[in-house]
Enzyme design. Sequence first.
Site, PDB file in Angstrom:
ATOM      1  N   CYS A 111       0.860  -1.190   0.000  1.00 44.08           N
ATOM      2  CA  CYS A 111       0.000   0.000   0.000  1.00 44.08           C
ATOM      3  C   CYS A 111       0.885   1.225   0.000  1.00 44.08           C
ATOM      4  CB  CYS A 111      -0.903   0.007   1.233  1.00 44.08           C
ATOM      5  SG  CYS A 111      -2.041   1.417   1.257  1.00 44.08           S
ATOM      6  N   CYS A 118       0.639   0.821  10.382  1.00 49.01           N
ATOM      7  CA  CYS A 118       0.168  -0.296   9.567  1.00 49.01           C
ATOM      8  C   CYS A 118       1.338  -1.035   8.922  1.00 49.01           C
ATOM      9  CB  CYS A 118      -0.777   0.224   8.483  1.00 49.01           C
ATOM     10  SG  CYS A 118      -1.249  -1.038   7.287  1.00 49.01           S
ATOM     11  N   GLU A 166      -5.260  -0.280  -0.244  1.00 49.25           N
ATOM     12  CA  GLU A 166      -6.350   0.699  -0.154  1.00 49.25           C
ATOM     13  C   GLU A 166      -7.293   0.426  -1.332  1.00 49.25           C
ATOM     14  OE1 GLU A 166      -7.760   3.229   1.699  1.00 49.25           O
ATOM     15  OE2 GLU A 166      -9.086   3.234  -0.028  1.00 49.25           O
ATOM     16  N   SER A 197     -13.490  -0.789   3.188  1.00 46.53           N
ATOM     17  CA  SER A 197     -12.850   0.077   4.182  1.00 46.53           C
ATOM     18  C   SER A 197     -11.847   0.982   3.485  1.00 46.53           C
ATOM     19  CB  SER A 197     -12.133  -0.781   5.232  1.00 46.53           C
ATOM     20  OG  SER A 197     -11.350   0.027   6.087  1.00 46.53           O
ATOM     21  N   SER A 219     -11.523   4.615   7.995  1.00 44.14           N
ATOM     22  CA  SER A 219     -10.492   4.545   9.028  1.00 44.14           C
ATOM     23  C   SER A 219     -10.215   5.947   9.555  1.00 44.14           C
ATOM     24  CB  SER A 219      -9.219   3.933   8.427  1.00 44.14           C
ATOM     25  OG  SER A 219      -9.480   2.619   8.014  1.00 44.14           O
ATOM     26  N   ASN A 330      -2.701  -3.857  16.731  1.00 43.66           N
ATOM     27  CA  ASN A 330      -1.972  -5.120  16.618  1.00 43.66           C
ATOM     28  C   ASN A 330      -0.506  -4.811  16.366  1.00 43.66           C
ATOM     29  OD1 ASN A 330      -3.999  -7.188  16.902  1.00 43.66           O
ATOM     30  ND2 ASN A 330      -4.883  -6.316  15.046  1.00 43.66           N
ATOM     31  N   CYS A 373      -6.415  -7.883  12.123  1.00 43.52           N
ATOM     32  CA  CYS A 373      -6.485  -6.655  11.341  1.00 43.52           C
ATOM     33  C   CYS A 373      -5.191  -5.857  11.465  1.00 43.52           C
ATOM     34  CB  CYS A 373      -7.652  -5.827  11.869  1.00 43.52           C
ATOM     35  SG  CYS A 373      -8.264  -4.703  10.650  1.00 43.52           S
TER      36      CYS A 373
HETATM   37  N1  SAH Z   1      -6.603   0.526   3.426  1.00 44.08           N
HETATM   38  C1  SAH Z   1      -7.882   0.393   4.001  1.00 44.08           C
HETATM   39  C2  SAH Z   1      -8.292  -1.043   4.295  1.00 44.08           C
HETATM   40  C3  SAH Z   1      -7.243  -1.969   4.821  1.00 44.08           C
HETATM   41  S1  SAH Z   1      -6.676  -1.715   6.455  1.00 44.08           S
HETATM   42  C4  SAH Z   1      -7.980   1.254   5.244  1.00 44.08           C
HETATM   43  O1  SAH Z   1      -6.979   1.772   5.696  1.00 44.08           O
HETATM   44  O2  SAH Z   1      -9.100   1.432   5.740  1.00 44.08           O
HETATM   45  C5  SAH Z   1      -8.043  -2.283   7.469  1.00 44.08           C
HETATM   46  C6  SAH Z   1      -8.072  -1.634   8.851  1.00 44.08           C
HETATM   47  O3  SAH Z   1      -6.974  -2.069   9.662  1.00 44.08           O
HETATM   48  C7  SAH Z   1      -7.981  -0.121   8.799  1.00 44.08           C
HETATM   49  O4  SAH Z   1      -8.928   0.484   9.653  1.00 44.08           O
HETATM   50  C8  SAH Z   1      -6.572   0.111   9.297  1.00 44.08           C
HETATM   51  O5  SAH Z   1      -6.403   1.413   9.792  1.00 44.08           O
HETATM   52  C9  SAH Z   1      -6.444  -0.946  10.338  1.00 44.08           C
HETATM   53  N2  SAH Z   1      -5.077  -1.215  10.774  1.00 44.08           N
HETATM   54  C10 SAH Z   1      -3.932  -1.049  10.071  1.00 44.08           C
HETATM   55  N3  SAH Z   1      -2.863  -1.407  10.819  1.00 44.08           N
HETATM   56  C11 SAH Z   1      -3.340  -1.819  12.009  1.00 44.08           C
HETATM   57  C12 SAH Z   1      -2.731  -2.346  13.183  1.00 44.08           C
HETATM   58  N4  SAH Z   1      -1.406  -2.527  13.260  1.00 44.08           N
HETATM   59  N5  SAH Z   1      -3.524  -2.681  14.207  1.00 44.08           N
HETATM   60  C13 SAH Z   1      -4.870  -2.543  14.119  1.00 44.08           C
HETATM   61  N6  SAH Z   1      -5.503  -2.079  13.030  1.00 44.08           N
HETATM   62  C14 SAH Z   1      -4.753  -1.707  11.986  1.00 44.08           C
HETATM   63 FE1  SF4 Z   2      -2.784   1.387   3.411  1.00 42.53          FE
HETATM   64 FE2  SF4 Z   2      -4.966   0.990   4.962  1.00 42.53          FE
HETATM   65 FE3  SF4 Z   2      -2.494   0.311   5.823  1.00 42.53          FE
HETATM   66 FE4  SF4 Z   2      -3.154   2.881   5.579  1.00 42.53          FE
HETATM   67  S1  SF4 Z   2      -4.065   1.371   6.989  1.00 42.53           S
HETATM   68  S2  SF4 Z   2      -1.218   1.954   4.909  1.00 42.53           S
HETATM   69  S3  SF4 Z   2      -4.434   2.834   3.775  1.00 42.53           S
HETATM   70  S4  SF4 Z   2      -3.599  -0.597   4.120  1.00 42.53           S
END
Ligand code: SAH
Ligand code: SF4
Length: 397
Positions: A111, A118, A166, A197, A219, A330, A373
């Site tokens: 991404c 993330c 994304e 999402s 998010s 996480n 997640c």
């Molecule tokens: N890119 C999109 C969908 C994939 S991420 C988005 O950002 O919404 C899915 C969800 O996981 C999002 O709400 C993101 O913010 C969350 N997420 C990412 N890293 C995370 C982590 N380390 N712990 C918990 N949630 C996380």
């Molecule tokens: Fe990409 Fe969603 Fe992770 Fe943000 S939380 S880096 S938009 S996958």
Amino acid sequence: MPVNLLDFDLASLGDWLATLGEKPFRARQVMRWVHRTGVTEVGQMTDLSKALRARLASEAVISTPAVLKDSTAPDGTRKWLLDVGIGNGIETVFIPETNRGTLCISSQVGCALECAFCSTGRQGFNRNLTAAEIIGQLWFANRSLGADAASGHRPITNVVMMGMGEPLANFDAVVTAMRVMLDDHAYGMSRRRVTLSTSGMVPWIDRLRETLPVSLAVSLHAPDDALRDRLVPINRKWPLAELLAACRRYVDGVAVLPGDGADDDDDTDMSSAPVAPAPGVKWQRNASPRDFVTFEYVMLKGVNDSPAHARKLIALVDDLPCKFNLIPFNPFPDGGFERSGADAVRAFQAILLEADFVATVRKTRGQEIDGACGQLAGQVRDRTQRASRRDGATTSA
Ligand code: SAH
Ligand code: SF4
């Protein structure tokens, strides 16, 4: 090069079959074989003429990424690592619950958006998945979990586009794949059971509303621009005021004239009654499958989890119809953040509940297989060279 039948939705399959001189209804038959029965070869489509089968066999395949790893956690959560070429892997996760089974699907290899917390974002972006690679995750998981159209066994009842990537940054392929999810000749899922999402790509939220409104999760993660700029960098491009306005438009939906088919799939599922028609419009209804947006909020210790943040959040969303899903962070190696304590999460949730919002705390599932997640990392070769830049910076620091 043969075409991959998984790349088509009903309309584009009909167009392709027309180039072979076939009638449109053949597209419905082929869709059913591919997605409902789950055949792996054209030869198995027994109600097609021998001539058409022979033609399809030479010009089309049904092909999904190969499985590199298949793991199941003690709580039943199952994760597949799928090979998407030259050292890259994407992940798909199945989460069984008492009354439903949710499949979490990836939309990109890596991404580009670099959210601070993330692990997918940490890896950088490699490429978009094709429609076949996106719907292929559902096709493949269905087969692996023993789905059977004849007996009605459907282990997957919900799909969430919450895996790697994304989804709105890969709009066309994601929409094609979601059309197949909703198609009665394929998976026949209600738009309420398909959730996209997004980190907040405002113009594409509007395009989704006009094209294929499914359930929307956003998010949010921060109650003000200064903090969100840091956690979700795309906020610098589309700040909170613009994002919330797009959410409002999404919930309000668009005017739909009778017979355009935009929400024929789940009429019985609509919670909101048709709204009063605007002058000049004979009939109008809310095309959004939900009358709320779900805000995801990852709970980061000492960063965004104080009672003051919760109160600011309430003021921010004001009268927007929404629900909150609080996600315990996480952790992953070098993540740089800590998960909020259980007390902080409870206190934060209590403030939202007291203000009459629905606020749930996401159960962490599949921890043992890194299936929770935000933990989906796959194996991404970072074309942006972000990883080496960062490592270099760390070394020299
Ligand atoms: N890119 C999109 C969908 C994939 S991420 C988005 O950002 O919404 C899915 C969800 O996981 C999002 O709400 C993101 O913010 C969350 N997420 C990412 N890293 C995370 C982590 N380390 N712990 C918990 N949630 C996380
Ligand atoms: Fe990409 Fe969603 Fe992770 Fe943000 S939380 S880096 S938009 S996958």
